[in-house]
Design an enzyme around this catalytic site. Structure first.
Site, PDB file in Angstrom:
ATOM      1  N   LYS A   1      61.950  17.834 102.809  1.00 48.44           N
ATOM      2  CA  LYS A   1      61.736  19.146 103.639  1.00 48.44           C
ATOM      3  C   LYS A   1      62.527  20.140 103.450  1.00 48.44           C
ATOM      4  O   LYS A   1      62.067  21.245 103.469  1.00 48.44           O
ATOM      5  CB  LYS A   1      62.024  18.507 105.130  1.00 48.44           C
ATOM      6  CG  LYS A   1      63.479  18.834 105.781  1.00 48.44           C
ATOM      7  CD  LYS A   1      63.836  18.399 107.034  1.00 48.44           C
ATOM      8  CE  LYS A   1      65.032  17.665 107.120  1.00 48.44           C
ATOM      9  NZ  LYS A   1      66.252  18.463 107.037  1.00 48.44           N
TER      10      LYS A   1
ATOM     11  N   ARG B   1      69.046  20.268 116.025  1.00 50.52           N
ATOM     12  CA  ARG B   1      69.309  18.688 115.882  1.00 50.52           C
ATOM     13  C   ARG B   1      69.241  18.014 117.298  1.00 50.52           C
ATOM     14  O   ARG B   1      69.378  16.966 117.246  1.00 50.52           O
ATOM     15  CB  ARG B   1      70.596  18.478 115.267  1.00 50.52           C
ATOM     16  CG  ARG B   1      71.128  18.897 113.847  1.00 50.52           C
ATOM     17  CD  ARG B   1      72.198  18.731 113.351  1.00 50.52           C
ATOM     18  NE  ARG B   1      72.569  19.285 111.970  1.00 50.52           N
ATOM     19  CZ  ARG B   1      72.197  18.496 110.997  1.00 50.52           C
ATOM     20  NH1 ARG B   1      71.413  17.399 110.747  1.00 50.52           N
ATOM     21  NH2 ARG B   1      72.330  19.140 109.967  1.00 50.52           N
TER      22      ARG B   1
ATOM     23  N   ARG C   1      68.095   7.219  92.727  1.00 49.83           N
ATOM     24  CA  ARG C   1      68.459   8.458  92.116  1.00 49.83           C
ATOM     25  C   ARG C   1      69.536   8.400  91.026  1.00 49.83           C
ATOM     26  O   ARG C   1      70.638   8.027  91.654  1.00 49.83           O
ATOM     27  CB  ARG C   1      68.766   9.542  93.124  1.00 49.83           C
ATOM     28  CG  ARG C   1      68.647  11.190  92.573  1.00 49.83           C
ATOM     29  CD  ARG C   1      68.181  12.103  93.683  1.00 49.83           C
ATOM     30  NE  ARG C   1      69.283  11.949  94.865  1.00 49.83           N
ATOM     31  CZ  ARG C   1      69.143  12.616  95.986  1.00 49.83           C
ATOM     32  NH1 ARG C   1      67.904  13.125  96.082  1.00 49.83           N
ATOM     33  NH2 ARG C   1      69.803  12.432  96.903  1.00 49.83           N
TER      34      ARG C   1
ATOM     35  N   ARG D   1      75.463   9.051  92.478  1.00 52.95           N
ATOM     36  CA  ARG D   1      76.489   9.754  93.356  1.00 52.95           C
ATOM     37  C   ARG D   1      76.906   8.800  94.409  1.00 52.95           C
ATOM     38  O   ARG D   1      76.108   7.826  95.041  1.00 52.95           O
ATOM     39  CB  ARG D   1      75.769  10.878  94.085  1.00 52.95           C
ATOM     40  CG  ARG D   1      75.496  12.031  93.128  1.00 52.95           C
ATOM     41  CD  ARG D   1      75.349  13.445  93.962  1.00 52.95           C
ATOM     42  NE  ARG D   1      74.477  13.132  95.195  1.00 52.95           N
ATOM     43  CZ  ARG D   1      74.202  13.926  96.118  1.00 52.95           C
ATOM     44  NH1 ARG D   1      74.019  15.119  95.756  1.00 52.95           N
ATOM     45  NH2 ARG D   1      73.681  13.607  97.195  1.00 52.95           N
TER      46      ARG D   1
ATOM     47  N   ARG E   1      72.935   6.472 107.674  1.00 50.02           N
ATOM     48  CA  ARG E   1      72.592   7.909 108.000  1.00 50.02           C
ATOM     49  C   ARG E   1      71.044   8.024 108.189  1.00 50.02           C
ATOM     50  O   ARG E   1      70.883   8.772 109.042  1.00 50.02           O
ATOM     51  CB  ARG E   1      72.867   8.800 106.482  1.00 50.02           C
ATOM     52  CG  ARG E   1      74.261   9.401 106.445  1.00 50.02           C
ATOM     53  CD  ARG E   1      74.281   9.863 105.108  1.00 50.02           C
ATOM     54  NE  ARG E   1      73.447  11.067 104.991  1.00 50.02           N
ATOM     55  CZ  ARG E   1      72.977  11.437 103.754  1.00 50.02           C
ATOM     56  NH1 ARG E   1      73.498  11.043 102.819  1.00 50.02           N
ATOM     57  NH2 ARG E   1      72.076  12.471 103.632  1.00 50.02           N
TER      58      ARG E   1
END
Ligand SMILES: [Zn+2]
Length: 233
Positions: A30, A105, A144, A177, A188
């Site tokens: 997004k 949010r 990733r 990472r 999350r």
């Protein structure tokens, strides 16, 4: 391929004249789409993170308040965020609309934003919800890996290096990472789902919610977003 979906460009720029709000989990793309839409319509791309950093860098009263809170790694309270947003959308560059990325949010923030937009004479916002299967987002994020030398990004599921663990360009070692590990990302995403469900329901009730299939390619999603924004009324 039709070209009618191309972003408005050149002299006769369509005006956005509204707020566009992007909802979606991290990894759904997004942020990329929000920036692209803002660029197409030449309106600001607003993220509360950027706004906070800007206020802190300029040493504004809001920045001075926010700085120690952020330095402690705590969440900046709603009252501060809302004041910051209210200030920001009064700036002249927002007069033809703007794109929100990561705000609101909560339903409370959304209600406040609604009043704010109305008070400033904006049309009703368009809310674009990026819907994507959690397992797919997990693959995108946890897959990733980045080259330690040149920063090239690979995805062990979707864009594999020729030699496992090594960069195609410079042979650099690839590393993940810490924030991209599944044990960090999965909670999350779950927290995000929990937080967003009432927000999406709120905007759906108001008839403002549009969904895009965020599993599609970036270009396809861009076209979906433009079609929504043009068709919104
Ligand atoms: Zn490299």
């Amino acid at each position: 391929m039709k070209t009618s979906g191309a972003p408005p460009d050149g002299k006769s720029v369509e005006q956005l004249d509204r707020a566009v709000i992007f909802l979606g989990p991290p990894g759904a793309g997004k942020g990329t789409q929000a920036k692209e839409l803002a660029r197409s319509y030449r309106v600001p791309h607003l993220s509360t993170g950027d706004m906070l950093r800007e206020n802190i860098a300029k040493g504004t009263p809001l920045g001075v308040q926010a700085q120690p809170i952020m330095a402690r790694g705590e969440l900046v309270p709603d009252s501060l965020v809302l004041k910051m947003v209210a200030d920001r959308i009064e700036r002249p560059d927002c007069s033809h609309g703007f794109v929100f990325d990561g705000f609101p949010r909560t339903v409370a923030q959304a209600q406040y934003l609604g009043q704010l937009l109305k008070a400033h004479g904006f049309r009703r916002p368009a809310v674009i919800h990026f819907v994507i299967d959690t397992s797919l987002v997990l693959r995108r994020i946890t897959g990733r890996w980045m080259c330690k030398v040149g920063g090239e990004i690979y995805n062990i599921y979707e864009r594999q290096p020729k030699v496992p663990g090594r960069c195609d360009n410079d042979g650099g070692e690839l590393e993940q990472r810490p924030d991209d590990r599944e044990e960090i990302v999965a909670p999350r995403l779950a927290a995000y789902e929990k937080m967003t469900a009432p927000l999406a329901a709120y905007y759906r009730r108001l008839g403002l919610l549009h969904t895009v299939d965020a599993a599609k390619s970036v270009d396809t999603v861009t076209q979906q977003v433009l079609a929504i924004v043009r068709g919104a009324h």
